[in-house]
Design a protein around this motif. Structure first.
Motif, PDB file in Angstrom:
ATOM      1  N   LEU A 223       6.197  -1.647  17.505  1.00 53.27           N
ATOM      2  CA  LEU A 223       5.491  -3.005  17.169  1.00 53.27           C
ATOM      3  C   LEU A 223       5.158  -3.755  18.584  1.00 53.27           C
ATOM      4  CD1 LEU A 223       7.957  -4.268  14.390  1.00 53.27           C
ATOM      5  CD2 LEU A 223       5.517  -4.192  14.261  1.00 53.27           C
ATOM      6  N   GLN A 224       5.989  -3.478  19.416  1.00 48.63           N
ATOM      7  CA  GLN A 224       5.776  -4.251  20.745  1.00 48.63           C
ATOM      8  C   GLN A 224       4.429  -3.628  21.522  1.00 48.63           C
ATOM      9  OE1 GLN A 224       9.631  -3.810  22.764  1.00 48.63           O
ATOM     10  NE2 GLN A 224      10.476  -5.472  21.839  1.00 48.63           N
ATOM     11  N   LYS A 225       4.385  -2.331  21.190  1.00 41.23           N
ATOM     12  CA  LYS A 225       3.019  -1.416  21.890  1.00 41.23           C
ATOM     13  C   LYS A 225       2.037  -1.885  21.011  1.00 41.23           C
ATOM     14  CE  LYS A 225       5.059   0.663  25.371  1.00 41.23           C
ATOM     15  NZ  LYS A 225       4.901   0.481  26.742  1.00 41.23           N
ATOM     16  N   GLY A 226       2.029  -2.612  19.873  1.00 43.78           N
ATOM     17  CA  GLY A 226       0.757  -2.847  19.194  1.00 43.78           C
ATOM     18  C   GLY A 226       0.216  -1.586  18.528  1.00 43.78           C
ATOM     19  N   LEU A 227       1.293  -0.629  18.240  1.00 48.13           N
ATOM     20  CA  LEU A 227       0.729   0.544  17.475  1.00 48.13           C
ATOM     21  C   LEU A 227       0.608   0.444  15.995  1.00 48.13           C
ATOM     22  CD1 LEU A 227       2.496   3.280  19.920  1.00 48.13           C
ATOM     23  CD2 LEU A 227       0.315   2.470  19.908  1.00 48.13           C
ATOM     24  N   TYR A 228       1.321  -0.479  15.473  1.00 48.35           N
ATOM     25  CA  TYR A 228       0.898  -0.315  14.077  1.00 48.35           C
ATOM     26  C   TYR A 228      -0.346  -1.302  13.496  1.00 48.35           C
ATOM     27  CZ  TYR A 228       5.930   1.117  13.257  1.00 48.35           C
ATOM     28  OH  TYR A 228       7.125   1.980  13.318  1.00 48.35           O
ATOM     29  N   THR A 229      -0.629  -0.780  12.466  1.00 49.52           N
ATOM     30  CA  THR A 229      -1.889  -1.342  11.854  1.00 49.52           C
ATOM     31  C   THR A 229      -1.531  -2.157  10.488  1.00 49.52           C
ATOM     32  OG1 THR A 229      -3.373   0.007  12.774  1.00 49.52           O
ATOM     33  CG2 THR A 229      -4.265  -1.355  11.078  1.00 49.52           C
ATOM     34  N   TYR A 230      -0.663  -1.385   9.874  1.00 48.46           N
ATOM     35  CA  TYR A 230      -0.370  -1.640   8.282  1.00 48.46           C
ATOM     36  C   TYR A 230       1.092  -1.706   8.127  1.00 48.46           C
ATOM     37  CZ  TYR A 230      -5.406  -0.939   7.922  1.00 48.46           C
ATOM     38  OH  TYR A 230      -6.661  -1.072   8.384  1.00 48.46           O
ATOM     39  N   VAL A 231       1.635  -2.239   6.977  1.00 49.76           N
ATOM     40  CA  VAL A 231       2.847  -2.177   6.533  1.00 49.76           C
ATOM     41  C   VAL A 231       2.946  -1.667   5.033  1.00 49.76           C
ATOM     42  CG1 VAL A 231       3.773  -3.963   8.259  1.00 49.76           C
ATOM     43  CG2 VAL A 231       3.364  -4.581   5.697  1.00 49.76           C
ATOM     44  N   GLY A 232       4.136  -1.114   4.795  1.00 52.62           N
ATOM     45  CA  GLY A 232       4.530  -0.842   3.240  1.00 52.62           C
ATOM     46  C   GLY A 232       5.751  -1.056   3.053  1.00 52.62           C
ATOM     47  N   SER A 233       6.139  -0.947   1.508  1.00 51.24           N
ATOM     48  CA  SER A 233       7.265  -1.099   1.208  1.00 51.24           C
ATOM     49  C   SER A 233       7.919  -0.001   0.880  1.00 51.24           C
ATOM     50  CB  SER A 233       7.472  -2.072  -0.160  1.00 51.24           C
ATOM     51  OG  SER A 233       7.158  -1.126  -1.416  1.00 51.24           O
ATOM     52  N   ASP A 234       7.241   1.319   0.557  1.00 46.45           N
ATOM     53  CA  ASP A 234       7.934   2.359   0.126  1.00 46.45           C
ATOM     54  C   ASP A 234       8.949   2.117  -0.706  1.00 46.45           C
ATOM     55  OD1 ASP A 234       8.067   5.491   0.285  1.00 46.45           O
ATOM     56  OD2 ASP A 234       8.815   5.372   2.476  1.00 46.45           O
ATOM     57  N   VAL A 235       9.118   1.493  -1.649  1.00 49.59           N
ATOM     58  CA  VAL A 235       9.862   1.111  -2.643  1.00 49.59           C
ATOM     59  C   VAL A 235      10.115   2.477  -3.442  1.00 49.59           C
ATOM     60  CG1 VAL A 235      10.486  -0.086  -4.782  1.00 49.59           C
ATOM     61  CG2 VAL A 235      10.251  -1.221  -2.389  1.00 49.59           C
TER      62      VAL A 235
ATOM     63  N   ILE B   9       0.847  -1.204  -0.161  1.00 49.82           N
ATOM     64  CA  ILE B   9       0.072   0.022  -0.174  1.00 49.82           C
ATOM     65  C   ILE B   9       0.867   1.315  -0.153  1.00 49.82           C
ATOM     66  CG2 ILE B   9      -1.900  -1.230   1.150  1.00 49.82           C
ATOM     67  CD1 ILE B   9      -0.934   0.486   3.725  1.00 49.82           C
ATOM     68  N   HIS B  10       2.140   1.239  -0.179  1.00 54.85           N
ATOM     69  CA  HIS B  10       2.933   2.289  -0.280  1.00 54.85           C
ATOM     70  C   HIS B  10       4.120   2.206  -0.924  1.00 54.85           C
ATOM     71  CE1 HIS B  10       5.357   5.630   2.498  1.00 54.85           C
ATOM     72  NE2 HIS B  10       5.446   5.783   1.252  1.00 54.85           N
ATOM     73  N   SER B  11       4.168   2.659  -2.063  1.00 57.31           N
ATOM     74  CA  SER B  11       5.395   2.727  -2.906  1.00 57.31           C
ATOM     75  C   SER B  11       5.565   3.846  -3.958  1.00 57.31           C
ATOM     76  CB  SER B  11       5.451   1.541  -3.799  1.00 57.31           C
ATOM     77  OG  SER B  11       4.236   1.391  -4.599  1.00 57.31           O
ATOM     78  N   HIS B  12       6.595   4.145  -4.576  1.00 56.92           N
ATOM     79  CA  HIS B  12       6.776   4.995  -5.502  1.00 56.92           C
ATOM     80  C   HIS B  12       7.059   4.735  -7.010  1.00 56.92           C
ATOM     81  CE1 HIS B  12       6.084   8.320  -2.206  1.00 56.92           C
ATOM     82  NE2 HIS B  12       6.571   7.094  -1.730  1.00 56.92           N
ATOM     83  N   LEU B  13       6.317   3.842  -7.653  1.00 52.79           N
ATOM     84  CA  LEU B  13       6.285   3.140  -8.668  1.00 52.79           C
ATOM     85  C   LEU B  13       5.868   3.994 -10.368  1.00 52.79           C
ATOM     86  CD1 LEU B  13       5.336  -0.217  -7.759  1.00 52.79           C
ATOM     87  CD2 LEU B  13       7.345   0.843  -7.365  1.00 52.79           C
ATOM     88  N   LEU B  14       5.260   4.880 -10.108  1.00 53.29           N
ATOM     89  CA  LEU B  14       5.018   5.954 -11.413  1.00 53.29           C
ATOM     90  C   LEU B  14       6.145   6.692 -11.729  1.00 53.29           C
ATOM     91  CD1 LEU B  14       1.307   7.048 -10.249  1.00 53.29           C
ATOM     92  CD2 LEU B  14       2.060   5.025 -11.560  1.00 53.29           C
ATOM     93  N   PRO B  15       6.425   6.542 -13.029  1.00 55.43           N
ATOM     94  CA  PRO B  15       7.732   7.048 -13.730  1.00 55.43           C
ATOM     95  C   PRO B  15       7.731   8.782 -13.777  1.00 55.43           C
ATOM     96  CG  PRO B  15       6.278   6.090 -15.476  1.00 55.43           C
ATOM     97  CD  PRO B  15       5.587   5.627 -14.209  1.00 55.43           C
TER      98      PRO B  15
END
Length: 249
Positions: free
Chosen positions: A200-212, A22-28
């Motif tokens: 992470l240990q506090k359970g504060l993240y809901t999602y992840v992204g590559s941010d490629v 859900i997170h990347s920068h792939l558009l040229p």
């Protein structure tokens, strides 16, 4: 002799089949990510090889830096999808945006529809130098306008590292947190890995992204994860399944 310590997994091996990024920068040529269509093709194929089967790419919208518009992003996305199909890359490839929370952003969500990840979920970020002065006012008004903020890479905002309570305050203000996966292999440095682990240990993240953005980000997926416990990370990765489906355009 018994081995008491398991070897840490490679980051790419934690990406399940059918993962949605859900997170990347792939558009040229549209921001600091892919520069050419060939870059877009190569980076997309690399993400596919890790198990990604659906992409919501998120070009920056930053006043005076990346002056992208809703229409311009969708036009670029449609052209990129045609090129992907020509090269037999046919995974769902959608476009949202990563919005810097500033005065222009407020004007945008008050007068135009935003490019969302799904439904009313919008990816937002802050400057790496400091939080906006009116941060909590912006978050409140954004939610009054009907949106749910997903804060990109909170672990990278150094100004919060010595005041962990600010993360709690952001969560209470309605922000969902998105972890940059490369943080867990130390790509951004040990301090950011440490904060990511604490969040992470506090359970504060809901999602992840590559941010490629480029090939160096792809290469980092071959590095070992530096976390002691992978439970919360795996849960956040699994949560990305929520975004399966159509993105609002």
């Amino acid at each position: 002799m018994l081995t008491f310590f398991k070897s840490k997994p490679l980051l790419k091996d934690l990406i399940p089949d059918n993962h949605i990024d859900i997170h990347s920068h792939l558009l040229p040529g549209i921001d600091d990510g892919a520069r050419t269509v060939q870059d877009s093709l190569r980076l997309t194929q690399a993400l596919q090889s890790f198990g990604v089967t659906e992409i919501i790419t998120t070009p920056h919208i930053i006043q005076h830096v990346w002056e992208n518009t809703h229409e311009g992003i969708i036009t670029n996305k449609n052209e990129t999808v045609l090129e992907l199909h020509k090269n037999n890359i046919k995974l769902p490839f959608k476009a949202a945006a990563e919005y810097l929370m500033d005065d222009q952003f407020v004007r945008l969500f008050q007068s135009h529809d935003l490019l969302t990840l799904k439904d009313n979920y919008v990816l937002v970020e802050m400057s790496y130098i400091n939080a906006p002065i009116q941060l909590y006012s912006i978050l409140f008004d954004l939610q009054v306008a009907g949106y749910i903020p997903v804060l990109a890479h909170p672990e990278r905002y150094l100004f919060y590292h010595n005041n962990f309570n600010e993360y709690i305050k952001l969560k209470k203000a309605g922000c969902l947190f998105q972890l940059n996966l490369l943080a867990v292999v130390g790509y951004y440095g040990p301090e950011i890995t440490k904060i990511a682990e604490q969040l992470l240990q506090k359970g504060l993240y809901t999602y992840v992204g590559s941010d490629v953005h480029h090939d160096k980000h792809i290469a980092a997926f071959d590095q070992k994860v530096k976390l002691k416990d992978l439970t919360a990370l795996k849960e956040a990765i699994t949560n990305n399944q929520f975004f399966k489906g159509e993105v609002k355009e």
